[in-house]
Design a protein around this motif. Structure first.
Motif, PDB file in Angstrom:
ATOM      1  N   LEU A 382     -12.313  69.118   5.125  1.00  0.00           N
ATOM      2  CA  LEU A 382     -12.346  68.379   3.777  1.00  0.00           C
ATOM      3  C   LEU A 382     -10.954  67.331   3.535  1.00  0.00           C
ATOM      4  CD1 LEU A 382     -11.934  72.601   1.961  1.00  0.00           C
ATOM      5  CD2 LEU A 382     -13.398  70.576   2.145  1.00  0.00           C
ATOM      6  N   MET A 383     -10.266  67.718   4.943  1.00  0.00           N
ATOM      7  CA  MET A 383      -8.918  66.388   4.880  1.00  0.00           C
ATOM      8  C   MET A 383     -10.619  65.281   5.612  1.00  0.00           C
ATOM      9  SD  MET A 383      -5.792  68.497   7.082  1.00  0.00           S
ATOM     10  CE  MET A 383      -4.987  67.136   6.984  1.00  0.00           C
ATOM     11  N   ARG A 384     -11.398  65.261   5.872  1.00  0.00           N
ATOM     12  CA  ARG A 384     -11.667  64.201   6.456  1.00  0.00           C
ATOM     13  C   ARG A 384     -12.629  64.282   5.582  1.00  0.00           C
ATOM     14  NH1 ARG A 384     -13.614  60.454   7.507  1.00  0.00           N
ATOM     15  NH2 ARG A 384     -15.684  60.044   8.628  1.00  0.00           N
ATOM     16  N   LEU A 385     -13.353  64.533   4.688  1.00  0.00           N
ATOM     17  CA  LEU A 385     -14.788  64.271   2.837  1.00  0.00           C
ATOM     18  C   LEU A 385     -13.403  63.383   2.631  1.00  0.00           C
ATOM     19  CD1 LEU A 385     -16.412  64.128   1.502  1.00  0.00           C
ATOM     20  CD2 LEU A 385     -16.146  66.422   0.969  1.00  0.00           C
ATOM     21  N   GLU A 386     -11.427  64.101   2.673  1.00  0.00           N
ATOM     22  CA  GLU A 386     -10.886  63.297   1.342  1.00  0.00           C
ATOM     23  C   GLU A 386     -10.611  61.705   1.985  1.00  0.00           C
ATOM     24  OE1 GLU A 386      -6.177  64.381  -0.274  1.00  0.00           O
ATOM     25  OE2 GLU A 386      -7.642  65.732   1.092  1.00  0.00           O
ATOM     26  N   GLN A 387     -10.341  61.935   3.415  1.00  0.00           N
ATOM     27  CA  GLN A 387     -10.306  60.283   4.238  1.00  0.00           C
ATOM     28  C   GLN A 387     -11.654  59.819   3.437  1.00  0.00           C
ATOM     29  OE1 GLN A 387     -10.451  60.864   8.667  1.00  0.00           O
ATOM     30  NE2 GLN A 387      -8.214  60.266   8.833  1.00  0.00           N
ATOM     31  N   GLU A 388     -12.892  59.763   3.368  1.00  0.00           N
ATOM     32  CA  GLU A 388     -14.069  59.193   3.259  1.00  0.00           C
ATOM     33  C   GLU A 388     -13.759  58.840   1.758  1.00  0.00           C
ATOM     34  OE1 GLU A 388     -16.905  57.730   5.114  1.00  0.00           O
ATOM     35  OE2 GLU A 388     -16.302  58.487   5.996  1.00  0.00           O
ATOM     36  N   LEU A 389     -13.578  59.202   0.994  1.00  0.00           N
ATOM     37  CA  LEU A 389     -13.073  58.972  -0.208  1.00  0.00           C
ATOM     38  C   LEU A 389     -12.017  58.035  -0.187  1.00  0.00           C
ATOM     39  CD1 LEU A 389     -13.351  62.432  -2.171  1.00  0.00           C
ATOM     40  CD2 LEU A 389     -14.576  60.389  -2.618  1.00  0.00           C
ATOM     41  N   GLY A 423      -8.989  57.664  10.637  1.00  0.00           N
ATOM     42  CA  GLY A 423      -7.678  57.171  10.626  1.00  0.00           C
ATOM     43  C   GLY A 423      -6.923  56.198  11.764  1.00  0.00           C
ATOM     44  N   THR A 424      -7.722  55.399  13.059  1.00  0.00           N
ATOM     45  CA  THR A 424      -7.199  54.512  13.499  1.00  0.00           C
ATOM     46  C   THR A 424      -6.933  53.561  13.081  1.00  0.00           C
ATOM     47  OG1 THR A 424      -6.761  55.850  15.520  1.00  0.00           O
ATOM     48  CG2 THR A 424      -7.391  53.557  15.860  1.00  0.00           C
ATOM     49  N   GLU A 425      -9.049  54.022  12.639  1.00  0.00           N
ATOM     50  CA  GLU A 425      -9.360  52.584  12.141  1.00  0.00           C
ATOM     51  C   GLU A 425      -9.021  51.993  10.562  1.00  0.00           C
ATOM     52  OE1 GLU A 425     -12.338  49.893  12.623  1.00  0.00           O
ATOM     53  OE2 GLU A 425     -13.052  51.894  13.367  1.00  0.00           O
ATOM     54  N   ALA A 426      -8.509  53.287   9.981  1.00  0.00           N
ATOM     55  CA  ALA A 426      -7.452  52.727   8.156  1.00  0.00           C
ATOM     56  C   ALA A 426      -6.425  52.037   8.799  1.00  0.00           C
ATOM     57  CB  ALA A 426      -7.670  53.890   7.350  1.00  0.00           C
ATOM     58  N   ALA A 427      -6.142  52.588  10.239  1.00  0.00           N
ATOM     59  CA  ALA A 427      -4.209  51.824  10.222  1.00  0.00           C
ATOM     60  C   ALA A 427      -4.728  50.829  10.667  1.00  0.00           C
ATOM     61  CB  ALA A 427      -3.611  52.731  11.316  1.00  0.00           C
ATOM     62  N   LEU A 428      -5.245  50.354  11.468  1.00  0.00           N
ATOM     63  CA  LEU A 428      -6.013  48.684  11.505  1.00  0.00           C
ATOM     64  C   LEU A 428      -6.098  47.857  10.546  1.00  0.00           C
ATOM     65  CD1 LEU A 428      -8.421  48.787  15.005  1.00  0.00           C
ATOM     66  CD2 LEU A 428      -5.885  48.173  15.067  1.00  0.00           C
ATOM     67  N   GLN A 429      -6.752  48.763   9.674  1.00  0.00           N
ATOM     68  CA  GLN A 429      -7.071  47.520   7.883  1.00  0.00           C
ATOM     69  C   GLN A 429      -5.623  47.517   7.421  1.00  0.00           C
ATOM     70  OE1 GLN A 429     -10.043  49.558   5.865  1.00  0.00           O
ATOM     71  NE2 GLN A 429     -11.189  49.735   7.566  1.00  0.00           N
ATOM     72  N   ASP A 430      -4.792  48.845   7.395  1.00  0.00           N
ATOM     73  CA  ASP A 430      -3.544  48.980   7.005  1.00  0.00           C
ATOM     74  C   ASP A 430      -2.124  48.526   7.438  1.00  0.00           C
ATOM     75  OD1 ASP A 430      -1.861  49.360   4.633  1.00  0.00           O
ATOM     76  OD2 ASP A 430      -0.797  51.264   5.692  1.00  0.00           O
ATOM     77  N   ARG A 432      -1.206  48.888  11.074  1.00  0.00           N
ATOM     78  CA  ARG A 432      -0.326  49.542  10.815  1.00  0.00           C
ATOM     79  C   ARG A 432      -0.446  49.776  12.914  1.00  0.00           C
ATOM     80  NH1 ARG A 432       1.598  54.949   8.289  1.00  0.00           N
ATOM     81  NH2 ARG A 432       2.189  54.802  10.753  1.00  0.00           N
ATOM     82  N   ALA A 433      -1.171  48.647  13.851  1.00  0.00           N
ATOM     83  CA  ALA A 433      -1.379  48.515  14.795  1.00  0.00           C
ATOM     84  C   ALA A 433      -0.416  49.105  15.614  1.00  0.00           C
ATOM     85  CB  ALA A 433      -1.747  46.664  15.269  1.00  0.00           C
ATOM     86  N   ASP A 434       0.623  49.767  15.312  1.00  0.00           N
ATOM     87  CA  ASP A 434       1.513  50.399  16.567  1.00  0.00           C
ATOM     88  C   ASP A 434       0.916  51.738  16.227  1.00  0.00           C
ATOM     89  OD1 ASP A 434       2.348  50.817  13.820  1.00  0.00           O
ATOM     90  OD2 ASP A 434       4.294  50.868  14.198  1.00  0.00           O
ATOM     91  N   TRP A 435       0.973  52.704  15.370  1.00  0.00           N
ATOM     92  CA  TRP A 435       0.416  54.448  15.343  1.00  0.00           C
ATOM     93  C   TRP A 435      -1.209  54.062  15.816  1.00  0.00           C
ATOM     94  CZ3 TRP A 435      -3.792  56.705  12.877  1.00  0.00           C
ATOM     95  CH2 TRP A 435      -3.402  57.920  12.697  1.00  0.00           C
ATOM     96  N   ALA A 436      -1.714  52.478  15.419  1.00  0.00           N
ATOM     97  CA  ALA A 436      -3.083  52.959  16.042  1.00  0.00           C
ATOM     98  C   ALA A 436      -3.229  52.908  17.631  1.00  0.00           C
ATOM     99  CB  ALA A 436      -4.688  51.301  15.619  1.00  0.00           C
ATOM    100  N   LEU A 437      -2.677  52.054  18.162  1.00  0.00           N
ATOM    101  CA  LEU A 437      -2.763  51.884  19.478  1.00  0.00           C
ATOM    102  C   LEU A 437      -1.944  53.479  19.894  1.00  0.00           C
ATOM    103  CD1 LEU A 437      -2.585  50.215  22.343  1.00  0.00           C
ATOM    104  CD2 LEU A 437      -0.336  49.759  22.002  1.00  0.00           C
ATOM    105  N   ILE A 438      -1.177  54.090  19.565  1.00  0.00           N
ATOM    106  CA  ILE A 438      -0.553  55.405  19.370  1.00  0.00           C
ATOM    107  C   ILE A 438      -1.172  56.701  19.514  1.00  0.00           C
ATOM    108  CG2 ILE A 438       0.613  57.429  19.596  1.00  0.00           C
ATOM    109  CD1 ILE A 438       2.873  55.034  18.717  1.00  0.00           C
ATOM    110  N   THR A 439      -2.159  56.301  19.116  1.00  0.00           N
ATOM    111  CA  THR A 439      -3.800  57.177  18.394  1.00  0.00           C
ATOM    112  C   THR A 439      -4.840  57.261  19.123  1.00  0.00           C
ATOM    113  OG1 THR A 439      -2.305  57.619  15.707  1.00  0.00           O
ATOM    114  CG2 THR A 439      -4.542  58.519  16.269  1.00  0.00           C
ATOM    115  N   SER A 440      -4.670  56.182  19.440  1.00  0.00           N
ATOM    116  CA  SER A 440      -6.091  55.787  20.260  1.00  0.00           C
ATOM    117  C   SER A 440      -6.093  55.612  21.145  1.00  0.00           C
ATOM    118  CB  SER A 440      -6.629  54.454  20.265  1.00  0.00           C
ATOM    119  OG  SER A 440      -5.626  53.410  20.392  1.00  0.00           O
TER     120      SER A 440
END
Length: 529
Positions: A382-389, A423-430, A432-440
């Motif tokens: 459900l969280m994944r679907l919520e992300q898509e929304l 979430g990483t894709e969204a962080a790059l749009q937002d 938040r490259a630091d969070w994206a780098l850690i997560t990727s």
């Protein structure tokens, strides 16, 4: 998949097969024994249960499987669906655990890490095993399986083919026609519904070139895969009746479909004898044999794949109508099934880009799941679907927040990788490259075969100004499709970037040596073909 592409891939796979046999020291064309005609060579072929002197070595078999898999990746055949893939891998690993306990992995020089399960976005009922532990599954198999046991019976069967090294044994038959037939069968399994004429042509080519004893060998291999697969299935706790029910349904379908029989049957000849054998084995099971309950995730993954397979607005509308009808029939107290159907409705509206309606059905699915007591299990989906929304509504910060929460409440679910990637894709749009780098970085550590994870790591590192790291990540992504020259060029750029630390540059040097060795080996084999 067009006919031209299929033929080109078949030719390349055929060349890879020849190269692998040469690398393993085998020959492709048998010589007749003194005083005997060429047609009598088949009398001297090794039996299925015997070790064939000329069979592919485990190392050569693995290399061949990886090379074919790389071809499929480059052709766009491998479907990038991390949630469905991880569900399939988790359940199939239950079978592999039993295969290890029963000694099948040790006997075939395999281990759990050798196997790689991947998806093919195709509505047909099909699955296929490549050499060395690569197992492909059509989305249609999951969608059309009535129960999880039916799905896992096919997986157990394919694992049986791998652990019994049937492909390697085919090369032990020392016939060039075998190589052609194997190449044709692999490609026909993929082409069956995208281009039926191409699939039929490929199989006809293989069957024309293959000799009678090779086809008989194939039937023996099917029976052996049934025997091993059935043992894995029931020993893993799955319902053994899943195998017999699927076989019977496929056989009934074939009676009404003539030449358009289910794709799995085209490459896995199904006979009443095989069904009778499975029925006999079922009757020999103790009545107290434990049976694993069907996982909740099966129905939900199946529901999402059904929606996403609609492929058109009219198709989505039909799926919504079917779900509405199902909901009208379901008792108000059947919260579990109502939750799954509501989840399907939410995905359908999401695919139609109707965020408000999707959000309402998502809320309904969560509420029904809560009342059924299943919320803890399905919440990550459900969280994944919520992300898509959130992404649909252009709220990347919300998608990142969901991913952050998922790392706390669902660090190891079937949806975790999909959530972290989104979430990483969204962080790059937002920004938040630091969070994206850690997560990727975490993504590639946990799922090193994920090409999209390496792409996200490259983009995240680039956004942080880490050029060497970015080039290294691009190189690893290229390597996962066998594009060694392009990967080496990226590693060279990583060396020259000037901002890599000692640890990274050491890793680059190691990978450079490995990739150059792979490219040199392939060049030598190309000259031998």
């Amino acid at each position: 998949m067009g006919l031209t592409l299929v033929i080109k891939m078949a030719q390349r796979v055929h060349n890879l097969i020849i190269a692998a046999v040469l690398a393993s020291g085998g020959t492709l064309l048998a010589q007749p024994l003194p005083g005997r005609s060429p047609s009598a060579v088949s009398d001297n072929l090794p039996a299925l249960g015997e070790a064939a002197v000329e069979e592919l070595s485990p190392v050569a078999e693995r290399r061949l499987g990886r090379a074919i898999f790389h071809e499929l990746v480059r052709a766009g055949v491998v479907y990038d669906d991390p949630e469905a893939t991880d569900y399939l891998t988790i359940q199939s690993n239950r079978l592999l655990d039993v295969a290890r306990e029963q000694g099948h992995l040790r006997a075939s020089a395999l281990d759990l890490s050798t196997f790689q399960f991947f998806m093919v976005n195709d509505p047909s009922i099909n699955a296929f095993a490549l050499p060395g532990g690569f197992v492909g599954v059509h989305t249609g198999l999951i969608v059309q399986a009535s129960t999880e046991a039916e799905l896992m019976s096919v997986m157990a069967h394919e694992i049986g083919h791998v652990t019994q090294r049937h492909i390697a044994r085919m090369f032990g038959q020392q016939r060039q026609s075998t190589a052609v037939f194997a190449a044709a069968a692999i490609l026909a399994a993929l082409a069956a519904t995208k281009s039926p004429d191409a699939a039929t042509g490929l199989l006809s080519l293989g069957q024309t070139l293959a000799v009678r004893d090779q086809l008989a060998f194939s039937r023996d291999a099917e029976r052996e895969a049934d025997r091993v697969g059935f043992s894995l299935l029931v020993s893993s706790g799955f319902d053994g009746y899943g195998m017999s029910s699927l076989f019977e349904r496929l056989l009934q379908s074939a009676k009404f479909m003539d030449s358009n029989a289910p794709s799995w049957m085209r490459t896995h000849p199904l006979t009443s004898e095989r069904i009778n054998d499975i029925t006999l084995r079922l009757n020999q099971l103790p009545s107290t044999a434990p049976v694993r309950a069907q996982s909740i995730e099966f129905g939900w993954v199946r529901q999402r794949l059904t929606i996403r397979g609609a492929r058109s607005m009219d198709g989505l509308a039909r799926q919504r109508a079917l779900l509405q009808e199902e909901l009208s029939r379901l008792p108000a107290t059947d919260h579990a099934q109502r939750a799954r159907a509501s989840y399907g409705m939410a995905w359908a509206f999401c695919e139609e880009r109707k965020a408000a309606e999707a959000a309402l059905w998502l809320q309904s699915a969560r509420m029904e799941a809560q009342q059924s007591g299943q919320l803890a299990v399905v919440e990550p989906m459900l969280m994944r679907l919520e992300q898509e929304l959130a992404i649909l509504e252009r709220k990347p910060a919300r998608a990142v927040q969901i991913a952050e929460r998922a790392t706390q409440v669902a660090p190891r679910s079937v949806s975790t990788r999909a959530i972290l990637r989104a979430g990483t894709e969204a962080a790059l749009q937002d920004a938040r490259a630091d969070w994206a780098l850690i997560t990727s970085k975490d993504l590639v550590r946990r799922w090193p075969e994920d090409r999209e994870a390496w792409r996200l790591l490259s983009q995240s590192a680039s956004a942080q100004g880490q050029r060497a790291y970015s080039h290294w990540a691009v190189a690893e992504r290229y390597a996962l499709s066998g594009a060694w020259r392009a990967a080496i060029e990226q590693l060279d750029l990583a060396r020259k970037a000037g901002d890599g630390d000692f640890a990274l540059l050491s890793q680059v040097d190691v990978r450079m040596s490995v990739m150059r060795a792979e490219m040199a080996r392939e060049a030598i084999e190309a000259k031998q073909r």
